[in-house]
Design an enzyme around this catalytic site. Sequence first.
Site, mmCIF file in Angstrom:
data_model
loop_
_atom_site.group_PDB
_atom_site.id
_atom_site.type_symbol
_atom_site.label_atom_id
_atom_site.label_comp_id
_atom_site.label_asym_id
_atom_site.label_seq_id
_atom_site.Cartn_x
_atom_site.Cartn_y
_atom_site.Cartn_z
ATOM 1 N N LYS A 71 0.435 -0.962 -0.318
ATOM 2 C CA LYS A 71 0.219 0.173 0.397
ATOM 3 C C LYS A 71 0.687 1.231 0.200
ATOM 4 O O LYS A 71 0.678 2.388 -0.924
ATOM 5 C CB LYS A 71 -0.951 0.418 1.279
ATOM 6 C CG LYS A 71 -1.675 0.918 1.279
ATOM 7 C CD LYS A 71 -2.548 1.574 0.358
ATOM 8 C CE LYS A 71 -2.787 3.172 0.523
ATOM 9 N NZ LYS A 71 -4.197 3.551 -0.413
ATOM 10 N N LYS A 117 0.601 11.996 6.213
ATOM 11 C CA LYS A 117 0.435 10.812 6.957
ATOM 12 C C LYS A 117 1.119 9.241 6.264
ATOM 13 O O LYS A 117 2.482 9.042 6.311
ATOM 14 C CB LYS A 117 -0.965 10.414 7.842
ATOM 15 C CG LYS A 117 -0.405 8.761 7.933
ATOM 16 C CD LYS A 117 -1.411 7.774 8.384
ATOM 17 C CE LYS A 117 -2.581 7.608 7.562
ATOM 18 N NZ LYS A 117 -3.434 6.162 7.218
HETATM 19 P P1 NAD Z 1 -12.319 9.682 6.962
HETATM 20 O O1 NAD Z 1 -11.712 10.627 7.691
HETATM 21 O O2 NAD Z 1 -12.823 9.939 6.536
HETATM 22 O O3 NAD Z 1 -13.216 8.532 7.892
HETATM 23 C C1 NAD Z 1 -12.302 7.877 9.267
HETATM 24 C C2 NAD Z 1 -13.671 7.496 10.196
HETATM 25 O O4 NAD Z 1 -13.430 7.291 11.419
HETATM 26 C C3 NAD Z 1 -14.531 9.096 10.578
HETATM 27 O O5 NAD Z 1 -15.214 8.579 10.357
HETATM 28 C C4 NAD Z 1 -13.979 8.923 11.782
HETATM 29 O O6 NAD Z 1 -15.323 9.302 12.931
HETATM 30 C C5 NAD Z 1 -14.048 7.906 12.641
HETATM 31 N N1 NAD Z 1 -12.637 7.971 13.343
HETATM 32 C C6 NAD Z 1 -11.882 8.650 14.391
HETATM 33 N N2 NAD Z 1 -11.624 8.558 15.561
HETATM 34 C C7 NAD Z 1 -12.280 6.851 15.926
HETATM 35 C C8 NAD Z 1 -12.417 6.360 17.150
HETATM 36 N N3 NAD Z 1 -11.535 6.519 17.635
HETATM 37 N N4 NAD Z 1 -12.953 5.408 17.150
HETATM 38 C C9 NAD Z 1 -14.022 5.113 16.527
HETATM 39 N N5 NAD Z 1 -14.316 5.766 14.550
HETATM 40 C C10 NAD Z 1 -13.265 6.881 14.517
HETATM 41 O O7 NAD Z 1 -10.934 8.723 6.510
HETATM 42 P P2 NAD Z 1 -11.298 7.869 5.273
HETATM 43 O O8 NAD Z 1 -10.237 8.602 4.555
HETATM 44 O O9 NAD Z 1 -12.556 7.062 5.353
HETATM 45 O O10 NAD Z 1 -9.593 7.325 5.538
HETATM 46 C C11 NAD Z 1 -9.229 5.496 5.898
HETATM 47 C C12 NAD Z 1 -8.806 5.336 6.108
HETATM 48 O O11 NAD Z 1 -8.380 4.264 5.059
HETATM 49 C C13 NAD Z 1 -6.908 5.659 6.489
HETATM 50 O O12 NAD Z 1 -6.082 5.300 6.809
HETATM 51 C C14 NAD Z 1 -6.820 6.348 5.027
HETATM 52 O O13 NAD Z 1 -5.125 6.354 4.375
HETATM 53 C C15 NAD Z 1 -7.520 5.330 4.494
HETATM 54 N N6 NAD Z 1 -7.746 5.376 2.949
HETATM 55 C C16 NAD Z 1 -8.456 6.513 2.392
HETATM 56 C C17 NAD Z 1 -8.602 6.464 0.729
HETATM 57 C C18 NAD Z 1 -8.822 7.867 0.537
HETATM 58 O O14 NAD Z 1 -9.430 7.777 -1.162
HETATM 59 N N7 NAD Z 1 -9.667 8.287 1.863
HETATM 60 C C19 NAD Z 1 -8.251 5.550 -0.272
HETATM 61 C C20 NAD Z 1 -7.418 4.247 0.464
HETATM 62 C C21 NAD Z 1 -7.365 4.456 1.707
#
Ligand code: NAD
Length: 295
Positions: free
Chosen positions: A171, A239
């Site tokens: 990744k 990050k």
């Molecule tokens: P996001 O911030 O939209 O979603 C994360 C969710 O986690 C939020 O709804 C938040 O409220 C929740 N959260 C945070 N702390 C928490 C806790 N302690 N307990 C419960 N819920 C909690 O982020 P995202 O874009 O969905 O990314 C999530 C993961 O996927 C990350 O690691 C990111 O690097 C990875 N990712 C994101 C993408 C993208 O295009 N957005 C693509 C691939 C991978």
Amino acid sequence: MKIGFIGVGNMGGPMCRNIIRNTNHEVVVFDLNPAALKECTDLGASSALSVAELAKGCDVVITSLPTPRIVEDVTLGTGGVAENARPGAVFIDLSTNSPATAKRVNEGMKAKGIPMLEAPVSGGTSRAKDGTIVIMVGGDSQTFEQQLPLLKSFSGEVVHVGDIGMGSTAKLINNMLAFCNAAAAAEALMMGKRAGIDLHKLDSVIRNASGMSSGYANMATKAFKGEFQPTFALDLAHKDLRLALELADDLGVPGLIAPQVMSLMRMARGMGLGGQDSSSVIKVYEAALKEEVRA
Ligand code: NAD
């Protein structure tokens, strides 16, 4: 089976909803954001009041959380998954982490008799929504085979890369490449703007020529519209690149290009853009040259 899903944000939300739509599993969700929870409960999931409550009752616990620190807190911390899930329940982490974090969390889970897969995803929110996201999995073959139908219920391509740590490694390497492509795309589009070329015609050329990449396509789409509300926040991209550079250092691979992209991201974050989409790095060029790439 009863599936618990923790973190139903930009990525976790659509993936969780595809599990609800595409399987007969009972789904329980937990998130700190009530609006994110509602999008899943509206589709039939129930919601838990805490990580502990969710973990206690589930056969599989899935996380999709922003940072390695949050993943460690939610899994190994007090009231976390390791403390509350029953032995034999399976833990799957879809977040982007460092291989070191994945290994640490795996050790904590193993001590409690909870097999783990690290399963970071790639393809952005659009492919999370349409169920074609790519999943790269680290973990043992038996757990992988057992969980494959569940993973396939929200993915178009599931690749078992190797043991724990190899999913994150794949990744981070992929994302480093994608961010370099996106940064080069920002620079290229600003050159096009300065040259006075019709940006839609330039875009038609690139999309059908050797400069094309998903990093380019995403950058051009967002820059032309001036839409920078986050589907993938710059803070999360920063990050990921930080973790990729750490991995390159650990491996003794000298970085030449990726550190330049890191500087660009740092400039953008310094301009207060961390909460905007990762494509907002183009605003560093726009601020320097006092013109915008809109078309
Ligand atoms: P996001 O911030 O939209 O979603 C994360 C969710 O986690 C939020 O709804 C938040 O409220 C929740 N959260 C945070 N702390 C928490 C806790 N302690 N307990 C419960 N819920 C909690 O982020 P995202 O874009 O969905 O990314 C999530 C993961 O996927 C990350 O690691 C990111 O690097 C990875 N990712 C994101 C993408 C993208 O295009 N957005 C693509 C691939 C991978």
